[in-house]
Design a protein around this motif. Structure first.
Motif, PDB file in Angstrom:
ATOM      1  N   UNK A 140       0.847  -1.198   0.000  1.00 23.42           N
ATOM      2  CA  UNK A 140       0.000   0.000   0.000  1.00 23.42           C
ATOM      3  C   UNK A 140       0.878   1.241   0.000  1.00 23.42           C
ATOM      4  N   UNK A 141       0.477   2.258  -0.764  1.00 24.76           N
ATOM      5  CA  UNK A 141       1.253   3.496  -0.823  1.00 24.76           C
ATOM      6  C   UNK A 141       0.313   4.697  -0.856  1.00 24.76           C
ATOM      7  N   UNK A 178      15.970  -1.928  -1.929  1.00 28.10           N
ATOM      8  CA  UNK A 178      16.931  -0.847  -2.146  1.00 28.10           C
ATOM      9  C   UNK A 178      17.095  -0.574  -3.629  1.00 28.10           C
ATOM     10  N   UNK A 179      16.923   0.692  -3.988  1.00 29.75           N
ATOM     11  CA  UNK A 179      17.083   1.127  -5.373  1.00 29.75           C
ATOM     12  C   UNK A 179      18.298   2.041  -5.445  1.00 29.75           C
ATOM     13  N   UNK A 187       8.869   8.232 -12.076  1.00 35.09           N
ATOM     14  CA  UNK A 187       7.603   7.600 -12.465  1.00 35.09           C
ATOM     15  C   UNK A 187       6.636   7.586 -11.287  1.00 35.09           C
ATOM     16  N   UNK A 188       5.487   8.260 -11.413  1.00 31.89           N
ATOM     17  CA  UNK A 188       4.505   8.226 -10.318  1.00 31.89           C
ATOM     18  C   UNK A 188       3.965   6.810 -10.135  1.00 31.89           C
ATOM     19  N   UNK A 221       9.852   5.515  -4.176  1.00 33.65           N
ATOM     20  CA  UNK A 221       9.388   5.625  -2.787  1.00 33.65           C
ATOM     21  C   UNK A 221       8.560   4.411  -2.382  1.00 33.65           C
ATOM     22  N   UNK A 222       7.776   3.881  -3.325  1.00 31.44           N
ATOM     23  CA  UNK A 222       6.998   2.677  -3.043  1.00 31.44           C
ATOM     24  C   UNK A 222       7.913   1.481  -2.820  1.00 31.44           C
TER      25      UNK A 222
END
Length: 684
Positions: free
Chosen positions: A12-13, A29-30, A64-65, A21-22
């Motif tokens: 859930x975000x 980890x990105x 990217x949203x 962020x999601x």
């Protein structure tokens, strides 16, 4: 809440989040170079590529949203190949400087190339070279290492508000530079060093001093102003090698001012390491026994009314309390912490703190500055005001001209008449305050220095209470204190006020009633010495020591534990990072030595006993790190004097504001550069 699938796991975000962020919510980890939580999204580096279902190519997760129903994969062969390709391009022109680069050991590029890089390059062309740029005495540049993440550009535009760094050229010819090849005119400039993910921007004063794994790291707070920024003190042996910011979203987020970061080299210079006594106009080294004997004899030969004490700007709560108890033990009631005459109302803690809180600035929809320059008086408060101005379009007004504050504001007046009109409802600005949901009034010490200081404080306070603008969750009245020790001194009652007279101490000093003045770390107290015997107890041979007859050396703030109340009234701990030099003794222990010499009983068993007693005497103080609780805020009934005066904001010698920064070579260089820039700007 919407849901997204990341590596087969449903998360859930919140609306407005990006895919990156999601992924963080899913503990995935990105890697990234250009993305930073506090800056706008640029999408430059492409290191954060991930695979999205139904997309033929990998996507930049930072830009990217996130959307309902997305299926994201971060560990596929496509993602791994894409990231390795990006890393190969980043390293194509990067010099092999790791053995001599100051970022070595804490470099994002170094770390990520280990996981996403190849062991060889397919590029045989010559590497490009970029000329280094001049960015002032704090920032060392090696622009050949730059990977064009533009974090530094976005920081100076969005946070610092000076817009002095930008990019020129395109493609491989692009270069990051200051537009006019001059030092950055910002008190926050060195934060770009922390932001730089490679070694393109490094610390000039710290260059080749140490490697990160050689340093002892101590979490502490800054005391060069009243904000109480959270810092990490890195020491090598006894020496403080550098100071870095510590994340605290309530106070300084993850930034610190240049003065906080770089005045630490002043801890090594002009140090007092043994007691001195002045004889025939010259300072002579002496022993502690002799120094204490001379002082005790002086005290015993004087009446208590002829002795006074003054508190400096960087004194902890424990030492303030010990100083007061010592003075009371010899029946002295003449003491104060103010370096200049500004009005105080110590009856309620909310009369002298920043009630809306620093973080609360982001919730304000109207800010009125009254006789203050937050850029120089509290740099991190000013950065938060700019953030509110930029993101929330907060309207900012000022009474008095503070100069460039890095955001737009409107001056509504330059004298106290406008304040009287606002309070009495005779000015249009009254309605603006009343109609604001969360107004903020920030009163500076310059306003309280006026003869109408009491009228300004009480008038605004009564006005806000009368119009029901003071609530349990929002108090619009804020006092912008300048010194780290001020709120603690007010809490502990370290001031002389009698029969409604706010400046008893100053009047007695003016009338030459004192024969002995005891200065505890007091280097900014500007008074004309007559025939008084001056005792200076402090860490540096600064202004207080220059006029002293007896010098007692004590540790700097990095060399002893201590609690401080910041301008919000938030209790914080300053921890010991290194040890005092030579024959230096802690402040409270010196007072105990004098008391024992006078054959009196010791006041404290140990430091913990001192701390416990000091905390018990604080007003309305919560646990360490927390704001004080809201207490009933009542009107002031006193009749205060109003005079039509010009509101002039006192200039602060920003880089020379305390004894440590005045001893700092780096701060001296910054000051010289600022003076030079001001002269060039005037001539142009």
């Amino acid at each position: 809440m919407p849901k997204i699938v990341i590596n087969g796991k449903e998360i859930e975000f919140e609306n407005g989040m990006t895919v990156l962020q999601a992924c963080e919510l899913a503990n995935v980890e990105i890697p990234r170079f250009c993305y930073h939580e506090k800056l706008s999204i640029a999408g430059n580096c492409r290191m954060c590529l991930v695979e999205m279902e139904k997309s033929a190519k990998p996507i930049a997760s930072c830009a990217m949203p996130a959307a309902e129903g997305m299926n994201i994969k971060t560990n596929t062969e496509m993602v791994e190949k894409a990231r390795k390709g990006v890393m190969e391009f980043l390293l194509a022109n990067h010099p092999l400087d790791c053995p001599v680069c100051d970022q070595g050991g804490e470099c994002d590029l170094q770390d990520q190339s280990l996981y996403y890089g190849f062991d060889k390059s397919r590029f045989s062309e010559n590497k490009r070279a970029v000329q280094d740029k001049y960015m002032g005495p704090l920032i060392k540049t090696q622009m050949t290492r730059c990977i064009h993440c533009t974090r530094c550009v976005r920081f100076v535009e969005e946070v610092a508000g000076v817009e002095e760094i930008g990019a020129i050229g395109r493609g491989e010819n692009m270069e990051i530079t200051t537009y006019l090849e001059k030092s950055m005119d910002s008190e926050l400039s060195a934060n770009v060093i922390d932001l730089c993910p490679v070694g393109a921007l490094t610390s000039k004063p710290y260059a080749f001093e140490a490697r990160p794994w050689e340093l002892k790291k101590t979490e502490s707070i800054d005391v060069t102003d009243a904000v109480g920024s959270n810092i990490r003190v890195d020491t090598y042996g006894w020496e403080v090698k550098r100071i870095l910011p510590r994340v605290n979203e309530d106070i300084n987020e993850e930034w610190i001012s240049d003065k906080t970061r770089y005045s630490c080299d002043g801890l090594l210079k002009q140090r007092l390491d043994t007691p001195y006594i002045k004889r025939s106009g010259k300072f002579i080294k002496t022993s502690w026994d002799e120094a204490i004997s001379v002082l005790s004899e002086k005290i015993n030969n004087l009446k208590p009314s002829e002795i006074a004490g003054h508190l400096g700007d960087m004194i902890s709560i424990e030492n303030t309390f010990a100083f007061k108890k010592f003075l009371e033990s010899i029946k002295v009631s003449n003491f104060d912490f103010r370096e200049k005459k500004f009005f105080i109302n110590p009856g309620n803690k909310q009369n002298y703190i920043f009630n809306s809180s620093i973080q609360g600035i982001e919730n304000a929809d109207l800010i009125l500055l009254v006789g203050c320059n937050p850029r120089h008086e509290a740099t991190m408060v000013n950065a938060r005001i700019r953030k509110s101005f930029l993101h929330n379009k907060t309207k900012i007004y000022s009474i008095g001209d503070p100069g460039d504050l890095t955001y737009d504001y409107t001056i509504i007046g330059n004298n106290t008449k406008i304040i009287k009109d606002i309070i009495e409802g005779k000015d249009n600005f009254t309605d603006k305050i009343k109609s604001a949901k969360n107004p903020m009034i920030i009163i500076g010490e310059s306003a309280l220095e006026l003869s109408s200081g009491q009228f300004i404080l009480s008038g605004f306070k009564n006005f806000l209470i009368s119009n029901n603008l003071v609530k349990k969750d929002w108090n619009p009245l804020n006092i912008l204190i300048q010194n780290a020790s001020t709120v603690g001194a007010l809490d502990l009652g370290f001031y002389s006020i009698s029969n409604g007279e706010n400046f008893t101490f100053f009047e007695k000093l003016k009338n030459k009633e004192f024969k002995l003045i005891y200065l505890l770390g007091s280097d900014n107290f500007d008074f004309k010495k007559n025939d008084e015997f001056i005792v200076y107890q402090g860490s540096h041979g600064d202004r207080g020591a220059e006029i002293a007859d007896l010098i007692l050396p004590s540790p700097a703030f990095t060399e002893q534990n201590g609690l401080f109340l910041n301008l919000e009234g938030r209790l914080q701990e300053c921890r010991k990072a290194s040890y005092p030099i030579n024959d230096v003794k802690e402040d409270w222990k010196i007072f105990e030595m004098i008391i024992l010499k006078n054959e009196q009983k010791k006041q404290f068993k140990n430091f913990n006993d001192l701390r416990d007693q000091a905390i018990q005497n604080l007003k309305n103080t919560s646990n360490i790190g927390e704001l004080p609780n809201f207490t009933e805020f009542t009107k002031d009934n006193t009749n205060s004097t109003f005079l039509d005066e010009h509101v002039k904001i006192r200039d602060i010698d920003y880089y020379f504001s305390n004894s440590i920064s005045r001893s700092s070579k780096t701060m001296s260089q910054c000051r010289d550069v600022r003076v030079k820039n001001l002269k060039e700007g005037t001539n142009n």
